[in-house]
Design a protein around this motif. Sequence first.
Motif, short mmCIF file in Angstrom:
data_model
loop_
_atom_site.label_atom_id
_atom_site.label_comp_id
_atom_site.label_asym_id
_atom_site.label_seq_id
_atom_site.Cartn_x
_atom_site.Cartn_y
_atom_site.Cartn_z
N SER A 119 0.82 -1.21 0.00
CA SER A 119 0.00 0.00 0.00
C SER A 119 0.86 1.27 0.00
CB SER A 119 -0.93 0.00 1.21
OG SER A 119 -0.18 -0.14 2.38
N GLN A 120 2.05 1.17 0.60
CA GLN A 120 2.98 2.31 0.58
C GLN A 120 3.34 2.67 -0.87
OE1 GLN A 120 5.99 0.88 3.29
NE2 GLN A 120 6.85 2.95 3.40
N ASP A 121 3.60 1.62 -1.68
CA ASP A 121 3.94 1.84 -3.08
C ASP A 121 2.76 2.47 -3.82
OD1 ASP A 121 6.49 0.63 -2.82
OD2 ASP A 121 5.52 -1.33 -2.88
N ASP A 122 1.55 1.99 -3.48
CA ASP A 122 0.35 2.53 -4.13
C ASP A 122 0.18 4.01 -3.80
OD1 ASP A 122 0.06 0.01 -5.04
OD2 ASP A 122 -1.74 -0.47 -3.87
N GLU A 123 0.43 4.35 -2.53
CA GLU A 123 0.28 5.76 -2.13
C GLU A 123 1.32 6.64 -2.83
OE1 GLU A 123 0.44 5.96 2.18
OE2 GLU A 123 -1.18 4.45 2.23
N ALA A 124 2.56 6.17 -2.85
CA ALA A 124 3.62 6.94 -3.51
C ALA A 124 3.29 7.13 -4.99
CB ALA A 124 4.96 6.21 -3.35
#
Lengths: 256, 277
Positions: A119-124
């Motif tokens: 999810s961190q990658d998705d947010e970035a």
Amino acid sequence: MMEGKGGAAKVMSIEGLWVSYGNQVILKNIDLDIFENDFIGIIGPNGGGKTTLLKAILGMVRPTKGKIRIFGGRPEDAKRYMGYVPQRKDVPQNFPITVFEVVRLGRYSNRGLGRRFNSQDDEATLEALKSVDMASHVDTEISNLSGGQQQRVFIARALVNDPKILLLDEPNIGIDVAIQKDFYEMLRRLNREMTILMISHDVTAISSYVKTIACLNRVLFYHGTKEISKEDFEKVYHCPIELIAHGQPHRVLEEH
Amino acid sequence: MFDFLGYEFMQNAFLAGILASVICGTIGVYVVLKRIVFISGGIAHFSFGGIGFGYLVGVNPMLTTILFSLGAAVSIGVSKKKVNLQEDTTIGILWSIGMALGIIFVGLSKGYAIDLFSYLFGSILAVSRQDLYIMAALSLIIISVVSVLYKELLLITFDEEFGNVQGAPTDALYILLLCLVALSVVVMIKVVGVILVIALLTIPASTSRLFSHNLRRMISLSIAIGAFYTSSGLVISYYANLASGATIVIFSSAMFLLATLYKEMKARKERRDMLGS
């Protein structure tokens, strides 16, 4: 860390860089210091080594001689500080992939082999798309976008890891003249937060937006200014150039 | 109507067709998008040497074919990435060496005359239980690798150079992709044969491309289309008494042509509607 004009910190130094392919010398004894928030436009003829210089900075091409230091380290170890936007012809134009997926691939270096994006990658990814005004196109297939929109997506892909240095290779190719101004304004905005190094053919256009200009034809001419002497220019292009003075073009674009 | 399913060889044939569809659907998508169709052809033809070798030493030719096709994949991959050899030259040479070796090995092997024809053009009706087990094991390997390395394969298929900048081991991944193609070739050889493998690798994936906007969908649709092509082709060949592999290829190509025409007409209609409104 050394300091440049106005107290800016040095982000990169290139000393005595030589690059050859076989017997052919591509880059000859390049010295270049780049400071925080610089916005350098690199111009020069085809085959003059512009792309090779970027690739050497990215650690994709090995120097024959000399060294490159990025935040004091080798290019191979500085990948996380750099965002790269390759020439558009190198990117497949008819591939079933959404805008979101293209940009998220830029997070590969944060995950590594065999680990799924989280999810961190998705947010970035969303953040990066917002910063280039493309957040509304997340689910669009990349090939359904216009040239200018595609270019913004590839810039978002380069921004997704919060780079300190952004390297662009001919970003204005395939972009309508009408929207080029918006495009350069966007780069200018990004420049507040990062150093930008941009290759271009289009001397007139870039001279309105970059802070300094370097000329490269195997040998590099760079004085940390936007003015280039007629002599340097003729040396780079091997022909007399009467028309290009860097004062004039400003107005050419600003009038739009 | 499904009386043909009463025979064990027909059951095996259908299962083989389904396995081949899953594999060609998955790997075919990468073959089409990465534009390595010709390389895959080279691997397939080189693996013919493995079939001959299997007969010579007296083991199931599918097992020796695995070694040969993997060997071809690694040679092509390494020669492209590490040695300064022109890729199409390597492919062309391996292509013919494999065929030549196959013929020589078969000539050297004593005993009954084997049916080379069935390996060139497929013999889905002659798939044995043992063949099915080998095919299933290979499929499991291929599917596991693709699901674990989905992100990596997407990265090198879409933009290898960018993957390189990102610090991904792109050369190793490329060679791995060729090895997956090699294993897929082995799975498909019994179904359509060495010469027609390329059809199964490319036609379902290309049909699927017409209707997909992302890779996951392209893969799943390509598997479904492949299953439809192989089973329809098989049924047609059963009733019309035609060679099964060839029928599957002709049927798939006809369907692909229809799908392309449909897509083109639809695009034209949309353009007309847009101009009209």
